[in-house]
Design an enzyme around this catalytic site. Structure first.
Site, PDB file in Angstrom:
ATOM      1  N   PHE A 171     -12.884   4.624   6.651  1.00  0.00           N
ATOM      2  CA  PHE A 171     -12.904   4.254   5.227  1.00  0.00           C
ATOM      3  C   PHE A 171     -11.972   3.065   5.031  1.00  0.00           C
ATOM      4  CE2 PHE A 171     -11.485   3.967   0.900  1.00  0.00           C
ATOM      5  CZ  PHE A 171     -12.673   4.075   0.198  1.00  0.00           C
ATOM      6  N   ASP A 227      -5.265  -0.930   9.582  1.00  0.00           N
ATOM      7  CA  ASP A 227      -5.391  -0.648   8.149  1.00  0.00           C
ATOM      8  C   ASP A 227      -4.421   0.466   7.765  1.00  0.00           C
ATOM      9  OD1 ASP A 227      -5.984   0.057   5.567  1.00  0.00           O
ATOM     10  OD2 ASP A 227      -8.160   0.065   5.826  1.00  0.00           O
ATOM     11  N   LYS A 250      -2.173   0.212  -1.833  1.00  0.00           N
ATOM     12  CA  LYS A 250      -1.755   1.468  -2.483  1.00  0.00           C
ATOM     13  C   LYS A 250      -0.270   1.503  -2.852  1.00  0.00           C
ATOM     14  CE  LYS A 250      -5.710   4.192  -1.417  1.00  0.00           C
ATOM     15  NZ  LYS A 250      -6.575   4.283  -0.250  1.00  0.00           N
TER      16      LYS A 250
HETATM   17  C1  LIG Z   1      -7.856   3.396  -0.202  1.00  0.00           C
HETATM   18  C2  LIG Z   1      -8.087   2.667   1.061  1.00  0.00           C
HETATM   19  C3  LIG Z   1      -8.621   1.361   1.069  1.00  0.00           C
HETATM   20  C4  LIG Z   1      -9.131   0.685  -0.178  1.00  0.00           C
HETATM   21  O1  LIG Z   1      -8.179   0.488  -1.157  1.00  0.00           O
HETATM   22  P1  LIG Z   1      -8.627   0.177  -2.667  1.00  0.00           P
HETATM   23  O2  LIG Z   1      -7.353  -0.216  -3.344  1.00  0.00           O
HETATM   24  O3  LIG Z   1      -9.227   1.438  -3.210  1.00  0.00           O
HETATM   25  O4  LIG Z   1      -9.623  -0.930  -2.611  1.00  0.00           O
HETATM   26  C5  LIG Z   1      -8.720   0.704   2.287  1.00  0.00           C
HETATM   27  N1  LIG Z   1      -8.341   1.311   3.431  1.00  0.00           N
HETATM   28  C6  LIG Z   1      -7.836   2.557   3.459  1.00  0.00           C
HETATM   29  C7  LIG Z   1      -7.421   3.148   4.761  1.00  0.00           C
HETATM   30  C8  LIG Z   1      -7.712   3.285   2.282  1.00  0.00           C
HETATM   31  O5  LIG Z   1      -7.262   4.550   2.314  1.00  0.00           O
END
Ligand SMILES: *Cc1c(COP(=O)(O)O)cnc(C)c1O
Length: 413
Positions: free
Chosen positions: A155, A240, A269
């Site tokens: 994700f 990520d 985040k």
């Molecule tokens: C939440 C998340 C994203 C996307 O972040 P948004 O601010 O919702 O666009 C990307 N990578 C990971 C691992 C995430 O948990």
């Protein structure tokens, strides 16, 4: 049902009840979410209050964007101070928060340069564009042939390119055609990664723990081996850490568990301190040096309000040793929960305060159990069908965490 009416007077300013709010949302908002039936109007630390004044412990923390808890005093102060001075310039001009932010975040991550964005998905897009450009300009891959290997169960956000490499059918259904150039390999398998590499491979994009995928922890040594393979094949290791970063897993970054330095770290985040969207990527000068003026950008990326908040978030993380707190509390929580031998739990996993509780087949989907916990005054969320994620603010008190543990054990016993 729920808790005490501690602050009813503060809570219900609009005089609308939860049901009225939910009806409005259902009528006037696209149905792209199915939230728990709670309407929150106030938050403080690890606790939130609904419009009726019922109190709940927040064990989701906005998917780890609230690592510092709700209304963190220092972060709010930085936010309000900066909001009174200057909020936005765009990058067409410079502002006096951007430089210090860049220096502080690169020193904090041990990298040379940063490229700021707003949301996590934008930062992932930025990492993809950076890696492709590096592939053409530095590695010398033939025009439009670059491939970035991604993982099953990943994700990385919701934009059209990012969902192009999802393997969750619902995520993609009805949104094609998709962006090519993203082969998938099994998450956690070094052999699969090795086998997928071609001369056109420019990067490997992964989550060090898959959050949305169900709190999936790769085998020990995986990250170290990824580092070795990426170095050997001259491909960028793209980490990520949007969800796992900034203390969530008990280290500053989840790759720190194996003392590995990726080529690109993606952040989001919690970088916004729970008050606004702030994201970005950090990398070496060789990698982020591929950009020239006009190649890429964002109207709000690097805005002074975001920079002031992110600076305070990083400072708070270090000064309060939130990574250390997360490590200790998370470990204790998992040990106690495992020791309780709940009949409905198949497995308890995770690192730090990123905790996954997998239900037994008999117990079934996690969502109904989250609803039961909500009735007990605790908010949490299923990730994949049968996994409940527990991810409270990192500065949650031990008493509150034990309180949550008691509820979980009672409900899942
Ligand atoms: C939440 C998340 C994203 C996307 O972040 P948004 O601010 O919702 O666009 C990307 N990578 C990971 C691992 C995430 O948990």
């Amino acid at each position: 049902m729920t808790q005490v009416h501690e602050s009813g007077a503060v809570a219900n300013q609009s005089n609308l009840g939860s049901n009225e709010h939910m009806a409005m949302v259902s009528q006037y908002s696209a149905h792209n979410y199915e939230p728990l039936p709670v309407v929150i109007s106030r938050g403080e630390g690890s606790w939130v209050w609904d419009v009726e004044g019922n109190k709940y412990l927040d064990c989701l923390s906005a998917y780890s964007a609230l690592n510092f808890g709700h209304s963190h005093e220092g972060i709010l102060e930085a936010f309000i101070d900066q909001a009174r001075k200057l909020t936005l310039t765009s990058r067409a001009f410079q502002n006096d928060q951007f430089g210090p932010f860049c220096e502080e975040i690169t020193k904090f991550t041990g990298m040379d340069m940063v490229l700021p964005m707003n949301t996590g998905a934008e930062a992932v897009e930025t990492a993809i564009k950076t890696t492709r450009k590096w592939g053409y300009k530095v590695k010398g891959v033939e025009h439009d042939k670059a491939q970035i290997i991604c993982c099953t169960g990943n994700f990385h956000g919701r934009t059209t390119t990012v969902i192009s490499f999802s393997d969750d059918p619902q995520t993609k259904d009805g949104f094609g055609p998709f962006t090519p150039g993203f082969p998938l390999v099994e998450y956690g398998s070094i052999d699969a990664l090795q086998a997928a590499i071609t001369p056109n491979t420019v990067g490997f994009l992964f989550e060090p723990i898959q959050g949305e995928g169900g709190v999936v922890v790769p085998p020990d040594g995986f990250l170290k081996q990824v580092r070795e393979i990426c170095t050997k094949n001259n491909i960028l290791m793209i980490d990520d850490e949007v969800q796992t970063g900034l203390g969530r897993t008990g280290r500053r970054f989840a790759v720190d568990h194996e003392d590995v330095k990726p080529d690109i770290i993606i952040m989001g985040k919690a970088l916004g301190g729970g008050v606004m969207p702030v994201s970005g990527i950090v990398a070496s000068k060789e990698i982020l040096g591929v950009f020239n003026p006009g190649d890429h950008g964002s109207t709000f990326g690097g805005n002074p309000l975001a920079c002031a908040v992110a600076r305070k978030a990083i400072k708070t993380l270090v000064e309060d040793d939130l990574a250390g707190q997360s490590d200790t509390k998370g470990q204790a929580f998992r040990e106690k929960l495992r020791a309780a031998n709940c009949s409905k739990i198949k497995e308890v996993r995770g690192k730090g305060l990123l905790i996954g509780i997998e239900m037994t087949e008999e117990a079934g989907a996690a969502k109904p159990w989250c609803k039961k916990l909500m009735a007990e005054g605790m908010l949490c969320k299923d990730t994949v069908e049968n996994v409940m994620r527990i991810a409270p603010p990192l500065n949650i008190s031990e008493a509150d965490l034990d309180w949550a543990l008691e509820r979980i054990i009672n409900v899942l016993q």
